[in-house]
Design a protein around this motif. Structure first.
Motif, PDB file in Angstrom:
ATOM      1  N   THR A  66     -10.703  -7.525  -8.968  1.00  0.00           N
ATOM      2  CA  THR A  66      -9.866  -7.785  -7.436  1.00  0.00           C
ATOM      3  C   THR A  66      -9.664  -8.712  -7.830  1.00  0.00           C
ATOM      4  N   TYR A  67      -9.454 -10.600  -8.025  1.00  0.00           N
ATOM      5  CA  TYR A  67      -9.223 -10.812  -8.395  1.00  0.00           C
ATOM      6  C   TYR A  67      -7.754 -11.158  -8.357  1.00  0.00           C
ATOM      7  N   ILE A  68      -7.238 -10.922  -9.369  1.00  0.00           N
ATOM      8  CA  ILE A  68      -5.389 -10.867 -10.187  1.00  0.00           C
ATOM      9  C   ILE A  68      -4.913  -9.572  -9.086  1.00  0.00           C
ATOM     10  N   GLU A  69      -5.847  -9.199  -8.809  1.00  0.00           N
ATOM     11  CA  GLU A  69      -4.575  -8.351  -7.659  1.00  0.00           C
ATOM     12  C   GLU A  69      -4.048  -8.469  -6.708  1.00  0.00           C
ATOM     13  N   ASP A  70      -5.299  -9.417  -6.178  1.00  0.00           N
ATOM     14  CA  ASP A  70      -5.356  -9.692  -4.618  1.00  0.00           C
ATOM     15  C   ASP A  70      -4.825 -11.009  -4.853  1.00  0.00           C
ATOM     16  N   HIS A  71      -4.041 -11.580  -6.006  1.00  0.00           N
ATOM     17  CA  HIS A  71      -3.939 -13.033  -5.907  1.00  0.00           C
ATOM     18  C   HIS A  71      -2.115 -12.419  -6.272  1.00  0.00           C
ATOM     19  N   PHE A  72      -2.205 -11.444  -6.921  1.00  0.00           N
ATOM     20  CA  PHE A  72      -0.101 -11.018  -7.211  1.00  0.00           C
ATOM     21  C   PHE A  72      -0.045 -10.485  -6.119  1.00  0.00           C
ATOM     22  N   ASN A  73      -0.975 -10.414  -5.257  1.00  0.00           N
ATOM     23  CA  ASN A  73      -0.081  -8.501  -4.274  1.00  0.00           C
ATOM     24  C   ASN A  73      -0.306 -10.479  -3.015  1.00  0.00           C
TER      25      ASN A  73
END
Length: 623
Positions: free
Chosen positions: A376-383
């Motif tokens: 969730t963290y890396i997906e949110d950060h990229f988004n």
């Protein structure tokens, strides 16, 4: 009298050594592939054309295995012998002479030949009814010796001979296929790697004469790798050792995983090496290690390959914190992450589609270790970054630049452009460090279609705009690049400044000509064998826009492309290479030295021609 006896004993001892090392034709118990073919019926046989017939002294008989590849005939010598010479004679029919070319003689001390090393490879045919002979350059003693037929040849051979003397020998010298390092893979039961999921148990041997002789013998596994390259006849491999290894003495990383890139559609075999040198000149934080090598699999010569880092989180590679399943909160949750904008992401286990439909594979943490919090963290950060680019948040608080590291993005873009790489945004690596919001772009990867080797966009230098605009991209990555590189008003000057740094740090046509020539000199013997194994120089394979009558003609095309491409970008950016400008040297950056093959030189010697790098600045010097 005592002196006389001592002298006599010395003479006798010398005679004994000389006699012991007298090379004779060796005999032993026949070993080999049991299943043969009866040519009168094309049926499986155990009594006709058997392995023993290659040792019966009769040139009218032959061994012909039922399987077409990875078959052999040889001897159990019952003791160790240093092999000095091998002999062979072709099967007595029109196909016989050519079915020996690239056949391999091996020596081993295990009955299953997992520890076998090459003794000699046949490179020329000989006439029916005659013998060919080859001198063996190997100091190790072997109990088991064999001849392995080349691919698709049924191991056809009328006679095989081995010569040598009884001795344990030593490892002072084990000959390679050519001047390049040789990577030798033997799998259990000679099973051929067949996909990217199944790891085949292997014994891996690496031979190199660097630093006075280097022999690595270690257990591991082998499987296929790659995507489009998997479809080629010449397969790409990933090897994995049980323990971390410096696979060659000059490798920066000590790791388990290494790649063998096939470069099948690249008729020069060196496009990736050239691109990686451009990456070093550009000052990328990490450029993958690569070295040209010969590869032998289960006694069969596979050709010239590029031994290369497996791009992964590891010291000497992607140097970020390697996360554990316990890193699920606070600063520990912020990194490190290694991701790939990846057109094949939907074939992976751990991946996501971004806000603007950019497919992203999460490379690290790995599939079997990543937690839901980390995903969730890396997906949110990229988004978050993707959303800011999509909404054109160019500067100030909330700018996408708070997340995307622009210097690395621009360097990566310019390397792709100067090399004419259509895959720049088909596959793009990024990493994120712990406690740091920036997504850094790199390393560069996959240049087999670069330098005018893609019929879809050939000729690149006739185009009026950047190559990435005409090439394929993963999802909406092309739109993302357009916004970052063109819509953002600050990017134009940044692109110009970084290109200037690259040009004044050694990126020029004369240097690249010298570098390419050095690679060609290094690979010359190997490439000749490679194209004997894979006779495709004059054939269209994959997306080749043209064919060649000679290897040098293919190389000349790349040299011409790079020279013209540098001028094209100079003109595109309005850069004058004759301008009296210089690039500031970061005096705090460490000084590093590389040879013209791009390999790190830890102890330079006086008079050596080297590349001196300090920070983003590279200069050619005589030490």
């Amino acid at each position: 009298m005592k002196r006389y006896l001592l002298f006599l004993n010395l003479i006798i001892a010398c005679w004994a050594v000389a006699f012991a090392q007298e090379s004779v034709k060796l005999t032993g118990t026949v070993v080999g592939t049991a299943e043969s073919v009866d040519y009168s019926t094309n049926a499986l046989s155990y009594t006709v054309n058997t392995a023993a017939m290659a040792h019966d002294g009769d040139l009218s008989t032959c061994f012909a295995s039922y399987a077409r590849s990875y078959t052999y005939t040889g001897l159990d010598l019952c003791d160790k012998y240093v092999i000095t010479k091998v002999g062979w004679s072709p099967r007595n029919d029109s196909l016989g002479p050519n079915r020996l070319v690239l056949g391999m003689f091996e020596g081993a001390n295990r009955e299953d030949f997992l520890d076998a090393v090459p003794l000699y490879m046949i490179t020329q045919s000989c006439s029916i009814g005659t013998y060919g002979y080859g001198e063996v350059d190997c100091s190790r003693g072997f109990r088991y010796v064999r001849y392995v037929g080349p691919s698709d040849a049924r191991c056809n051979v009328a006679e095989v001979e081995f010569y040598g003397y009884r001795s344990d020998g030593d490892d002072s010298h084990i000959g390679r296929i050519t001047n390049l390092p040789t990577v030798i893979i033997h799998t259990v039961d000679a099973e051929e790697p067949y996909d990217k999921e199944h790891n085949i148990v292997s014994q891996i041997t690496v031979l190199s004469d660097d630093d006075g002789g280097y022999i690595l013998e270690a257990d591991g596994t082998t499987r296929l790798r790659g995507n489009a390259s998997l479809q080629f006849d010449k397969k790409p491999y990933r090897i994995k050792f049980e323990k971390k290894q410096h696979i060659l003495p000059d490798t920066p990383a000590k790791c388990k995983k290494w790649t063998l890139i096939n470069n099948y559609g690249d008729k020069t075999l060196i496009r990736n090496c050239i691109a990686f040198e451009v990456s070093r000149i550009a000052g990328m934080e990490y450029t993958p290690y690569c070295r040209l090598v010969d590869v032998v699999l289960n006694g069969e010569y596979k050709g010239t390959y590029q031994l290369c880092d497996q791009v992964e989180v590891n010291p000497g590679r992607i140097e970020i914190d390697e996360m554990t399943p316990e890193d699920i909160s606070g600063e520990a949750l912020t990194g490190g992450y290694f991701i790939e904008v990846d057109a094949y992401a939907d074939q992976e286990v751990s991946w996501f589609n971004s806000y603007s439909y950019i497919p992203v594979t999460i490379k690290s943490p790995e599939d079997d270790a990543i937690t839901s919090e980390q995903r969730t963290y890396i997906e949110d950060h990229f988004n978050d970054m993707d959303h800011r680019v999509y909404d054109s948040k160019w500067s100030g608080d909330g700018s996408y630049r708070e997340i995307l590291d622009m210097p690395s993005f621009i360097r990566h873009f310019l390397i792709g452009e100067v090399c004419g790489n259509p895959d720049t945004y088909w596959s793009t690596y990024m990493s994120k460090r712990r406690g740091d919001d920036l997504l850094r772009v790199g390393p560069v990867w996959d240049f087999d279609l670069a330098m005018d080797n893609d019929s879809r966009i050939y000729p690149v230098n006739n185009r009026s705009n950047w190559i990435y605009k005409s090439a394929s991209a993963a999802g909406s990555m092309k739109t993302f690049a357009n916004k970052v590189l063109e819509a953002d008003p600050a990017s134009t000057e940044e692109i110009y400044q970084i290109w200037s740094q690259m040009r004044f740090s050694g990126l020029n046509a004369d240097y690249l000509d010298e570098y390419i020539d050095s690679l060609v000199d290094e690979i010359n013997a190997s490439q000749a064998l490679n194209f004997k194994r894979w006779p495709i120089l004059n054939r269209y394979v994959h997306l080749n826009p043209k064919t060649y009558s000679t290897y040098q003609a293919a190389v000349n095309d790349v040299k011409s492309f790079m020279r013209k491409r540098i001028t094209w970008i100079d003109n595109k950016l309005g850069f004058d290479p004759s301008g009296a400008r210089s690039v500031a040297i970061d005096s705090d950056a460490p000084v590093e030295y590389y040879n013209l093959q791009g390999m790190r030189v830890m102890e330079p010697q006086k008079g050596m021609l080297l590349i001196k790098r300090q920070g983003a600045v590279a200069t050619k010097i005589i030490y």
